[in-house]
Design a protein around this motif. Sequence first.
Motif, short mmCIF file in Angstrom:
data_model
loop_
_atom_site.label_atom_id
_atom_site.label_comp_id
_atom_site.label_asym_id
_atom_site.label_seq_id
_atom_site.Cartn_x
_atom_site.Cartn_y
_atom_site.Cartn_z
N MET A 1 -7.37 9.42 -9.88
CA MET A 1 -6.95 9.15 -8.51
C MET A 1 -7.53 10.22 -7.57
O MET A 1 -7.45 11.41 -7.85
N LYS A 2 -8.09 9.77 -6.46
CA LYS A 2 -8.68 10.69 -5.50
C LYS A 2 -7.59 11.48 -4.77
O LYS A 2 -6.54 10.93 -4.45
N PRO A 3 -7.84 12.75 -4.48
CA PRO A 3 -6.86 13.51 -3.70
C PRO A 3 -6.78 12.97 -2.27
O PRO A 3 -7.78 12.54 -1.70
N LYS A 4 -5.59 13.05 -1.71
CA LYS A 4 -5.37 12.53 -0.37
C LYS A 4 -5.70 13.60 0.68
O LYS A 4 -5.35 14.77 0.53
N VAL A 5 -6.36 13.16 1.73
CA VAL A 5 -6.62 13.99 2.89
C VAL A 5 -6.03 13.28 4.10
O VAL A 5 -6.37 12.13 4.38
N LEU A 6 -5.12 13.95 4.79
CA LEU A 6 -4.46 13.35 5.94
C LEU A 6 -5.16 13.77 7.22
O LEU A 6 -5.45 14.95 7.43
N ILE A 7 -5.43 12.78 8.08
CA ILE A 7 -6.06 13.06 9.37
C ILE A 7 -5.31 12.29 10.46
O ILE A 7 -5.20 11.06 10.40
N ALA A 8 -4.79 13.02 11.43
CA ALA A 8 -4.12 12.42 12.58
C ALA A 8 -4.99 12.60 13.80
O ALA A 8 -5.50 13.70 14.04
N VAL A 9 -5.19 11.52 14.56
CA VAL A 9 -6.05 11.57 15.74
C VAL A 9 -5.33 10.97 16.94
O VAL A 9 -4.78 9.87 16.86
N ASP A 10 -5.36 11.71 18.03
CA ASP A 10 -4.83 11.22 19.31
C ASP A 10 -5.98 11.28 20.32
O ASP A 10 -6.28 12.33 20.87
N SER A 11 -6.64 10.15 20.52
CA SER A 11 -7.77 10.09 21.45
C SER A 11 -7.28 9.51 22.76
O SER A 11 -7.15 8.30 22.92
N GLY A 12 -6.98 10.40 23.70
CA GLY A 12 -6.48 9.98 25.00
C GLY A 12 -7.60 9.84 26.01
O GLY A 12 -8.77 10.11 25.71
N LYS A 13 -7.25 9.43 27.22
CA LYS A 13 -8.25 9.26 28.26
C LYS A 13 -8.84 10.59 28.71
O LYS A 13 -9.96 10.64 29.19
N TYR A 14 -8.08 11.66 28.56
CA TYR A 14 -8.57 12.98 28.98
C TYR A 14 -9.19 13.74 27.80
O TYR A 14 -10.29 14.26 27.90
N GLY A 15 -8.44 13.83 26.71
CA GLY A 15 -8.93 14.61 25.59
C GLY A 15 -8.64 13.96 24.26
O GLY A 15 -7.73 13.13 24.13
N THR A 16 -9.43 14.32 23.26
CA THR A 16 -9.23 13.85 21.89
C THR A 16 -8.76 15.03 21.05
O THR A 16 -9.42 16.07 21.01
N LYS A 17 -7.60 14.86 20.42
CA LYS A 17 -7.01 15.90 19.59
C LYS A 17 -6.87 15.37 18.17
O LYS A 17 -6.52 14.20 17.99
N ALA A 18 -7.12 16.20 17.18
CA ALA A 18 -7.00 15.73 15.80
C ALA A 18 -6.66 16.89 14.87
O ALA A 18 -7.01 18.04 15.14
N ILE A 19 -5.96 16.56 13.78
CA ILE A 19 -5.56 17.54 12.77
C ILE A 19 -5.88 16.96 11.39
O ILE A 19 -5.60 15.79 11.12
N LEU A 20 -6.44 17.78 10.53
CA LEU A 20 -6.65 17.41 9.12
C LEU A 20 -5.79 18.31 8.25
O LEU A 20 -5.74 19.52 8.46
N LEU A 21 -5.13 17.71 7.27
CA LEU A 21 -4.31 18.46 6.31
C LEU A 21 -4.85 18.22 4.91
O LEU A 21 -4.96 17.07 4.46
N HIS A 22 -5.21 19.32 4.23
CA HIS A 22 -5.70 19.23 2.86
C HIS A 22 -5.36 20.53 2.15
O HIS A 22 -5.61 21.62 2.67
N ASN A 23 -4.77 20.41 0.97
CA ASN A 23 -4.38 21.58 0.19
C ASN A 23 -3.50 22.54 1.00
O ASN A 23 -3.70 23.76 0.97
N ASN A 24 -2.58 21.94 1.76
CA ASN A 24 -1.62 22.70 2.57
C ASN A 24 -2.26 23.52 3.68
O ASN A 24 -1.63 24.44 4.22
N LYS A 25 -3.50 23.21 4.02
CA LYS A 25 -4.17 23.91 5.10
C LYS A 25 -4.52 22.92 6.21
O LYS A 25 -5.02 21.83 5.94
N GLU A 26 -4.24 23.32 7.46
CA GLU A 26 -4.52 22.45 8.60
C GLU A 26 -5.79 22.90 9.32
O GLU A 26 -6.04 24.10 9.47
N HIS A 27 -6.54 21.90 9.78
CA HIS A 27 -7.73 22.15 10.60
C HIS A 27 -7.57 21.35 11.88
O HIS A 27 -7.09 20.20 11.86
N TYR A 28 -7.98 21.93 13.01
CA TYR A 28 -7.78 21.32 14.32
C TYR A 28 -9.10 21.11 15.04
O TYR A 28 -10.06 21.88 14.85
N VAL A 29 -9.13 20.08 15.88
CA VAL A 29 -10.27 19.88 16.77
C VAL A 29 -9.76 19.32 18.09
O VAL A 29 -8.78 18.55 18.12
#
Length: 326
Positions: A1-29
């Motif tokens: 089974m492949k490991p899960k990588v969670l990615i949340a994206v909020d692409s609004g009219k002004y800005g696009t925000k996103a977070i990735l969670l993998h191995n208990n570490k978060e990455h932001y853009v």
Amino acid sequence: MKPKVLIAVDSGKYGTKAILLHNNKEHYVYFRTKMQEVTTALDIDVPAGSYVVKYNGKTYIIGNMVDESFSSYDLSKEKDIHKLCIYVAIAELLKQANINPSIVDLKVAVNIPISAYKDATTKKRYLEFIENFNNPIMIEVNGVPFIFELHNTIAVFEGVGAIFHDVKASKNVNTTVIDIGGLNATLCQFDSLTPNFDSMVVSNNGCNILKGKIGRMINEKFNVAVASNDLERIIHDGFLMSEGAIISDSHHLIEQLKDAHFQEIISFAKSRGYTFNNTNICFCGGGALLLHNCIKEYFPHAHIVVNPQFCNVKSFLSILKIKNNL
């Protein structure tokens, strides 16, 4: 089974925000939701928050370096600008985390307007559009090719605020969330963690609309023509500077417009049955920063979320955690 990588994206009219969670570490853009198609070869240094993107045989510049005139004022999110911004956010996060998308199971949540969320057919069509109709997504971002697939993507309605990110504070209380975005102001009442379906309303009183009002006022009062890029600086500076000199009356007039705009948002809410009685009031979205003084004047006990631009996407990530037992 492949490991899960969670990615949340909020692409609004002004800005696009996103977070990735993998191995208990978060990455932001975070980058501006602006896109310009280009037809000539590009040989430029791309600054942070900007991307040269190749997709479906076309080349685009996306993000901060694009002129303000390329911002989207379309109410629908079923547009290429949002789809590509979502793809760029995913690609950038995969690059940050050094993840090969072919060896992981991507679990993605994206934002959707309340009006579309409430209609099952519209929501299904939007998710099919974002998932590229079950076809692999092939995109090149700043010279790096990415291939990934999206399946079982979750659509979360705009305006959840910090409800699911800060569950302890939200549980067992009634909360009214007012999310002031770029184009819209979205409102929803929550009984503990449960949204009230009938309370989900959206107005077109976002901050891009306020910019337009300020631009018209400046033109009429001071006989000064302002470009889209000018307005972005004026609205954040709080005053007009012309030929190197600050126009003294401009600050007062801009504050008046901000006050009137905020009152329009509240009047709209009251016209849709909001009384603001016996409820915690929570403001979020980038507009909560811009209208901070107005909020504190009319709702001195309201809660303005810290980093309000990111509170929706943090709630999206919390929902993904729950749904994936993480």
